[in-house]
Design a protein around this motif. Structure first.
Motif, short mmCIF file in Angstrom:
data_model
loop_
_atom_site.label_atom_id
_atom_site.label_comp_id
_atom_site.label_asym_id
_atom_site.label_seq_id
_atom_site.Cartn_x
_atom_site.Cartn_y
_atom_site.Cartn_z
N ALA A 6 -84.63 -11.82 16.61
CA ALA A 6 -85.35 -12.54 17.66
C ALA A 6 -85.47 -14.01 17.28
O ALA A 6 -85.57 -14.36 16.09
N ARG A 7 -85.45 -14.87 18.30
CA ARG A 7 -85.61 -16.31 18.09
C ARG A 7 -87.03 -16.72 18.50
O ARG A 7 -87.61 -16.13 19.40
N GLU A 10 -88.02 -16.97 22.12
CA GLU A 10 -87.95 -15.73 22.91
C GLU A 10 -89.22 -14.88 22.82
O GLU A 10 -89.33 -13.89 23.53
N ALA A 13 -90.85 -13.79 25.96
CA ALA A 13 -90.04 -12.80 26.67
C ALA A 13 -90.28 -11.40 26.12
O ALA A 13 -90.24 -10.42 26.87
N GLN A 48 -91.05 -12.33 13.36
CA GLN A 48 -89.80 -13.09 13.49
C GLN A 48 -89.50 -13.85 12.21
O GLN A 48 -88.38 -13.79 11.68
N VAL A 55 -83.83 -8.14 18.74
CA VAL A 55 -83.73 -7.96 20.19
C VAL A 55 -82.37 -7.36 20.53
O VAL A 55 -81.39 -7.54 19.81
N THR A 57 -79.84 -7.65 23.73
CA THR A 57 -79.69 -8.65 24.78
C THR A 57 -78.74 -8.19 25.88
O THR A 57 -77.87 -7.34 25.67
N ASP A 61 -77.24 -13.01 26.97
CA ASP A 61 -77.92 -13.18 25.69
C ASP A 61 -79.43 -13.31 25.84
O ASP A 61 -80.10 -13.90 25.00
N SER A 62 -79.99 -12.74 26.90
CA SER A 62 -81.44 -12.71 27.09
C SER A 62 -81.98 -11.37 26.60
O SER A 62 -81.39 -10.32 26.89
N PRO A 63 -83.11 -11.37 25.91
CA PRO A 63 -83.67 -10.11 25.42
C PRO A 63 -84.09 -9.17 26.56
O PRO A 63 -84.75 -9.59 27.51
N TYR A 66 -86.70 -4.90 22.37
CA TYR A 66 -86.94 -5.42 21.03
C TYR A 66 -87.53 -4.34 20.13
O TYR A 66 -88.04 -3.33 20.62
#
Length: 168
Positions: A6-7, A10, A13, A48, A55, A57, A61-63, A66
């Protein structure tokens, strides 16, 4: 779909995924669980930064799901795994669990553990299908007992809960 760490950007999200996934509990008479707020951003940030938040995605590339993990009694403990209901029933939760199992094996960790609702179909029965087994009371480790004590203090014992382990 891919799994990656995970970033920081994010983390909100992940809260959105958790809220959406929680709505399924409302449909089975557990509105308190549906209304329970996700972990705060600072707690998610700790996972994180520690490298224990992953995550799954979508193609952009969107979660859409998770997993958070703790270390409990020498095992990797699934603190939370959630998949957005719009992406559910596609094996993404299992992919996240298998990803954690692969990381655990590579680190020489003997098992994954978790606590969950025993009778909710996408909880206890699902994790059994993913290779977890319910622990007898005598097999529950001190760290898992502490997790269960925190859950009980949060009111989760209103419904049957179990500790589970997946040997690696």
């Amino acid at each position: 779909m891919r799994i990656r760490p995970a970033r920081p950007a994010e983390l909100p999200a992940l809260q959105d995924v958790e809220r959406a996934a929680g709505e399924c509990f409302r449909e089975i008479g557990m509105p308190e669980i549906a209304g329970d707020e996700p972990l705060p951003l600072d707690v998610l940030a700790g996972y994180q930064r520690a490298g224990r938040a992953w995550v799954v995605t979508d193609p952009a590339d969107s979660p859409v799901g998770y997993l958070l993990a703790d270390v409990v009694d020498g095992n990797l403990h699934v603190e939370q795994v959630s998949v957005h209901p719009g992406h559910a029933r596609r094996g993404l939760g299992r992919l996240l669990l298998d990803h954690l199992a692969d990381r655990a094996r590579a680190a020489g960790v003997p098992a994954l553990t978790l606590t969950t609702f025993a009778e909710v179909p996408w909880n206890g029965p699902y994790y059994t299908r993913c290779g977890f087994a319910v622990l007898d009371d005598g097999d529950v480790t001190p760290g898992l007992r502490a997790v269960r004590d925190r859950e009980a203090a949060h009111g989760l014992d209103r419904w049957p809960r179990v500790c589970m382990r997946r040997l690696l």
